[in-house]
Design a protein around this motif. Structure first.
Motif, PDB file in Angstrom:
ATOM      1  N   ILE A 160       0.856  -1.188   0.000  1.00  0.00           N
ATOM      2  CA  ILE A 160       0.000   0.000   0.000  1.00  0.00           C
ATOM      3  C   ILE A 160       0.895   1.243   0.000  1.00  0.00           C
ATOM      4  O   ILE A 160       1.899   1.300   0.706  1.00  0.00           O
ATOM      5  N   PHE A 161       0.506   2.238  -0.783  1.00  0.00           N
ATOM      6  CA  PHE A 161       1.238   3.500  -0.831  1.00  0.00           C
ATOM      7  C   PHE A 161       0.237   4.642  -0.668  1.00  0.00           C
ATOM      8  O   PHE A 161      -0.624   4.858  -1.526  1.00  0.00           O
ATOM      9  N   TYR A 189      -7.151   0.657   6.404  1.00  0.00           N
ATOM     10  CA  TYR A 189      -7.075  -0.306   7.512  1.00  0.00           C
ATOM     11  C   TYR A 189      -7.545  -1.690   7.081  1.00  0.00           C
ATOM     12  O   TYR A 189      -6.993  -2.707   7.505  1.00  0.00           O
ATOM     13  N   ASP A 190      -8.553  -1.744   6.213  1.00  0.00           N
ATOM     14  CA  ASP A 190      -9.042  -3.031   5.712  1.00  0.00           C
ATOM     15  C   ASP A 190      -7.973  -3.720   4.860  1.00  0.00           C
ATOM     16  O   ASP A 190      -7.789  -4.938   4.936  1.00  0.00           O
ATOM     17  N   LEU A 191      -7.262  -2.930   4.062  1.00  0.00           N
ATOM     18  CA  LEU A 191      -6.185  -3.497   3.236  1.00  0.00           C
ATOM     19  C   LEU A 191      -5.010  -3.961   4.092  1.00  0.00           C
ATOM     20  O   LEU A 191      -4.424  -5.021   3.843  1.00  0.00           O
ATOM     21  N   LEU A 192      -4.669  -3.187   5.104  1.00  0.00           N
ATOM     22  CA  LEU A 192      -3.547  -3.548   5.969  1.00  0.00           C
ATOM     23  C   LEU A 192      -3.778  -4.890   6.663  1.00  0.00           C
ATOM     24  O   LEU A 192      -2.826  -5.598   7.002  1.00  0.00           O
ATOM     25  N   ASN A 193      -5.024  -5.251   6.874  1.00  0.00           N
ATOM     26  CA  ASN A 193      -5.345  -6.478   7.584  1.00  0.00           C
ATOM     27  C   ASN A 193      -5.600  -7.674   6.664  1.00  0.00           C
ATOM     28  O   ASN A 193      -6.059  -8.716   7.133  1.00  0.00           O
ATOM     29  N   GLN A 194      -5.297  -7.513   5.388  1.00  0.00           N
ATOM     30  CA  GLN A 194      -5.355  -8.666   4.478  1.00  0.00           C
ATOM     31  C   GLN A 194      -4.078  -9.495   4.658  1.00  0.00           C
ATOM     32  O   GLN A 194      -2.991  -8.947   4.861  1.00  0.00           O
ATOM     33  N   GLN A 195      -4.206 -10.784   4.580  1.00  0.00           N
ATOM     34  CA  GLN A 195      -3.069 -11.679   4.848  1.00  0.00           C
ATOM     35  C   GLN A 195      -1.895 -11.442   3.910  1.00  0.00           C
ATOM     36  O   GLN A 195      -0.739 -11.666   4.296  1.00  0.00           O
ATOM     37  N   ASN A 196      -2.158 -11.053   2.690  1.00  0.00           N
ATOM     38  CA  ASN A 196      -1.070 -10.879   1.720  1.00  0.00           C
ATOM     39  C   ASN A 196      -0.605  -9.427   1.598  1.00  0.00           C
ATOM     40  O   ASN A 196       0.068  -9.064   0.622  1.00  0.00           O
ATOM     41  N   CYS A 197      -0.940  -8.591   2.595  1.00  0.00           N
ATOM     42  CA  CYS A 197      -0.378  -7.232   2.638  1.00  0.00           C
ATOM     43  C   CYS A 197       1.019  -7.326   3.246  1.00  0.00           C
ATOM     44  O   CYS A 197       1.179  -7.709   4.405  1.00  0.00           O
ATOM     45  N   LEU A 198       2.022  -6.955   2.493  1.00  0.00           N
ATOM     46  CA  LEU A 198       3.413  -7.166   2.905  1.00  0.00           C
ATOM     47  C   LEU A 198       4.111  -5.914   3.414  1.00  0.00           C
ATOM     48  O   LEU A 198       5.053  -6.015   4.208  1.00  0.00           O
ATOM     49  N   ALA A 199       3.671  -4.741   2.959  1.00  0.00           N
ATOM     50  CA  ALA A 199       4.362  -3.500   3.362  1.00  0.00           C
ATOM     51  C   ALA A 199       3.457  -2.300   3.137  1.00  0.00           C
ATOM     52  O   ALA A 199       2.476  -2.372   2.376  1.00  0.00           O
ATOM     53  N   PHE A 200       3.814  -1.222   3.794  1.00  0.00           N
ATOM     54  CA  PHE A 200       3.031   0.014   3.721  1.00  0.00           C
ATOM     55  C   PHE A 200       3.999   1.173   3.538  1.00  0.00           C
ATOM     56  O   PHE A 200       4.884   1.396   4.365  1.00  0.00           O
ATOM     57  N   LEU A 203      12.919  -0.524   0.201  1.00  0.00           N
ATOM     58  CA  LEU A 203      11.697  -1.317   0.143  1.00  0.00           C
ATOM     59  C   LEU A 203      11.992  -2.806   0.298  1.00  0.00           C
ATOM     60  O   LEU A 203      11.231  -3.529   0.954  1.00  0.00           O
ATOM     61  N   LEU A 204      13.103  -3.266  -0.259  1.00  0.00           N
ATOM     62  CA  LEU A 204      13.498  -4.665  -0.068  1.00  0.00           C
ATOM     63  C   LEU A 204      13.733  -4.966   1.411  1.00  0.00           C
ATOM     64  O   LEU A 204      13.375  -6.036   1.906  1.00  0.00           O
ATOM     65  N   SER A 205      14.329  -4.015   2.123  1.00  0.00           N
ATOM     66  CA  SER A 205      14.555  -4.196   3.550  1.00  0.00           C
ATOM     67  C   SER A 205      13.225  -4.301   4.304  1.00  0.00           C
ATOM     68  O   SER A 205      13.062  -5.135   5.206  1.00  0.00           O
ATOM     69  N   VAL A 206      12.272  -3.454   3.932  1.00  0.00           N
ATOM     70  CA  VAL A 206      10.953  -3.485   4.571  1.00  0.00           C
ATOM     71  C   VAL A 206      10.245  -4.808   4.297  1.00  0.00           C
ATOM     72  O   VAL A 206       9.520  -5.335   5.151  1.00  0.00           O
ATOM     73  N   LEU A 207      10.471  -5.382   3.126  1.00  0.00           N
ATOM     74  CA  LEU A 207       9.811  -6.636   2.738  1.00  0.00           C
ATOM     75  C   LEU A 207      10.484  -7.870   3.341  1.00  0.00           C
ATOM     76  O   LEU A 207      10.008  -8.988   3.154  1.00  0.00           O
ATOM     77  N   SER A 208      11.567  -7.671   4.066  1.00  0.00           N
ATOM     78  CA  SER A 208      12.315  -8.810   4.600  1.00  0.00           C
ATOM     79  C   SER A 208      11.543  -9.533   5.702  1.00  0.00           C
ATOM     80  O   SER A 208      10.673  -8.971   6.372  1.00  0.00           O
ATOM     81  N   LYS A 209      11.909 -10.792   5.895  1.00  0.00           N
ATOM     82  CA  LYS A 209      11.282 -11.621   6.928  1.00  0.00           C
ATOM     83  C   LYS A 209      11.561 -11.049   8.321  1.00  0.00           C
ATOM     84  O   LYS A 209      10.702 -11.091   9.217  1.00  0.00           O
ATOM     85  N   GLU A 210      12.745 -10.500   8.502  1.00  0.00           N
ATOM     86  CA  GLU A 210      13.122  -9.932   9.792  1.00  0.00           C
ATOM     87  C   GLU A 210      12.204  -8.775  10.183  1.00  0.00           C
ATOM     88  O   GLU A 210      11.749  -8.675  11.333  1.00  0.00           O
ATOM     89  N   LYS A 211      11.916  -7.900   9.217  1.00  0.00           N
ATOM     90  CA  LYS A 211      11.037  -6.776   9.498  1.00  0.00           C
ATOM     91  C   LYS A 211       9.630  -7.254   9.856  1.00  0.00           C
ATOM     92  O   LYS A 211       8.982  -6.724  10.766  1.00  0.00           O
TER      93      LYS A 211
END
Length: 522
Positions: free
Chosen positions: A296-297, A354-365, A423-431
């Motif tokens: 989401i942007f 907020y509805d989009l943020l709570n979708q299971q496949n939302c990875l980053a904002f 953005l790659l850092s935000v998408l990481s498993k650690e984040k």
């Protein structure tokens, strides 16, 4: 049975008449306060609400007094191109000082709104004393204009802050606001600062307090006193008399503060009873078909995202084209044919954030770091890439980065590779893992934010006002820093030393004279 239980709850709570004053035309601010108003009504209290956002349908126990005719709502009023040009004037220090012209201009616009309100029929109505109130709820932001009504009605008041604490909030409550370790809301600092950062932090704190005193408070004082034809106590002093201030913060995402009992954190209260709604078509299908997940942007409601400078726009578009994820981008205007849009980028004039943020496949904002947006991301365990624009967004971004759930990038730093790597850092498993841990901490409280807010509102009304702030709020800087005591001690030591030296020298002189006379006589 449920109706009977609700009746018992309502009748067990004493009903109060509450005047609610929200003179700022920002929709995102009012969204924080609205759930509190709804719950107060549910508990049987009678509300008179003065705001730019009256209820669309009549509600029991609520009377709306609209300010809509006095100013347009602050929605999509900030142009990113103008902000970008203004920040170029600060020679690489735009992250520290670039916000000043924006913040001061917004406060100046509120000064005009103050003048319109004070000279309106709305103010005349309240001057006539229609309605006896037990309590006043009032927004504490960049105007103290309507604190005059607190004085006129002579009833206790509670401040509400939708953002992080303003530069003068802590001092008003007598809480420590030492710039050595408490970063200002407009600065990209956390509690640990270098010498240079502490220098900037100290300057900024005193700049805002001094500027606000002379450019806003005193001007509002003149407007009100000209209207009333009499002197009033200083508006800043009326603010110090607030029984409590409810702040939309939480230490987990806003940093540690040494709070007095009158400063009460209710971070995330706008999400009270918020449910995840089903997405409408065609958005639902696009989300379901985003096999690699989606991002989401959005720059929120105040900033016009489609005003992004062309250079930054091109860099972001090129970075998105290198990603497998779908991007949902809040974009208010039509898309120029000159811009080649990748297939994975979907522009929408409005997003159910907020509805989009709570979708299971939302990875980053990707966000500007406004407190509401950041809180929603934390509540949803979604890591963020923050591009702060103004106000408390710089401080919010710094604390989110410190918590390990965000990367931060200024508007002037946006280039394709830099943006892509962030953005790659935000998408990481650690984040994502850290985002889940932060959500757990954020939710783990003695009681929900709404219960904390209602308890303190009813507490103040029940006791007809409380003094829960430190007495230090009434001290001058000289008194607070003990400079007068230090000066007195230095003066006493100086006088004592001088007296001692004088007596010693006199004694020595007397002794010398005695021996000289003795030698002569012998």
């Amino acid at each position: 049975m449920k109706i009977f239980i609700l009746f018992l709850i309502v009748t067990s709570v004493e009903s109060y008449k509450i005047l609610c004053l929200f003179p700022y035309p920002g929709k995102s601010h009012y969204m924080v306060f609205e759930p509190i108003l709804d719950e107060l009504i549910n508990r049987g209290h009678h509300l008179t609400v003065v705001s730019f956002f009256p209820a669309t349908i009549p509600l029991p126990n609520r009377r709306d007094v609209s300010l809509q005719h006095l100013a347009p709502p602050n929605v999509e009023v900030l142009d990113l191109k103008e902000i970008y040009l203004k920040t170029q004037k600060y020679f690489g220090l735009e992250n520290y000082f670039g916000h000043m012209s924006i913040v001061t201009s917004l406060a100046k616009s509120n000064l005009l709104i103050c003048e319109r309100i004070i000279n309106s029929d709305v103010f005349e109505e309240f001057l006539a004393g229609k309605g006896e109130y037990d309590l006043i709820l009032i927004e504490h932001f960049n105007s103290d204009c309507l604190l005059s009504l607190v004085h006129i009605y002579n009833v206790p008041s509670i401040g509400l802050i939708s953002s992080s604490m303003m530069p003068w909030t802590m001092a008003r409550a007598g809480a420590p606001d030492n710039p050595a370790y408490i970063p200002g809301m407009t600065l990209p600092f956390t509690e640990k600062m270098t010498f240079f950062e502490r220098l900037i932090n100290t300057f900024t704190l005193h700049f805002y307090n001094t500027w606000f005193e002379y450019a806003i408070w005193r001007e509002e004082q003149k407007i009100i006193e000209n209207k009333l034809k009499r002197k009033l106590p200083r508006l800043s002093d009326l603010g110090k008399n607030s029984s409590a201030v409810l702040v939309n913060t939480h230490f987990s995402i806003n940093g540690i503060r040494e709070l007095t009992p009158s400063l009460i954190e209710i971070g995330g209260i706008h999400l009270h009873n918020r449910t995840i709604r089903e997405l409408n078509e065609p958005l639902r299908t696009l989300v379901e078909n985003a096999e690699e997940g989606f991002i989401i942007f959005s720059f929120g409601s105040l900033v016009k995202g489609s005003s992004l400078p062309r250079k930054q726009m091109k860099a972001i578009i090129n970075a998105f084209a290198r990603l497998p994820q779908t991007i949902f981008w809040k974009w208010e205007d039509d898309i120029s044919d000159a811009i080649k849009i990748p297939k994975n980028v979907k522009f929408e004039k409005w997003l159910p954030q907020y509805d989009l943020l709570n979708q299971q496949n939302c990875l980053a904002f990707i966000t500007h770091g406004g407190l509401l947006s950041l809180t929603e991301a934390v509540a949803s365990s979604v890591p963020t890439l923050i591009i702060p624009i103004l106000g408390d967004q710089f401080g919010n971004a710094a604390h989110a980065q410190k918590a390990g759930v965000a990367e931060v990038l200024s508007l002037t730093e946006i280039e394709e590779d830099v943006f892509y790597n962030k953005l790659l850092s935000v998408l990481s498993k650690e984040k994502r893992q850290k985002a889940k841990l932060l959500t757990s901490l954020w939710r783990d409280r003695p009681q929900p934010a709404m219960e904390t807010a209602l308890f303190n509102i009813e507490l103040v009304a029940r006791h007809k006002g409380l003094d829960m702030s430190s007495g230090s709020r009434w001290l001058s800087p000289i008194q607070y820093l003990l400079l007068d005591i230090i000066a007195f001690i230095v003066f006493v030591l100086f006088i004592s030393t001088f007296t001692f030296v004088f007596i010693l020298k006199t004694f020595i002189s007397v002794v010398q004279i005695y021996y000289r006379n003795k030698e002569k006589s012998s």
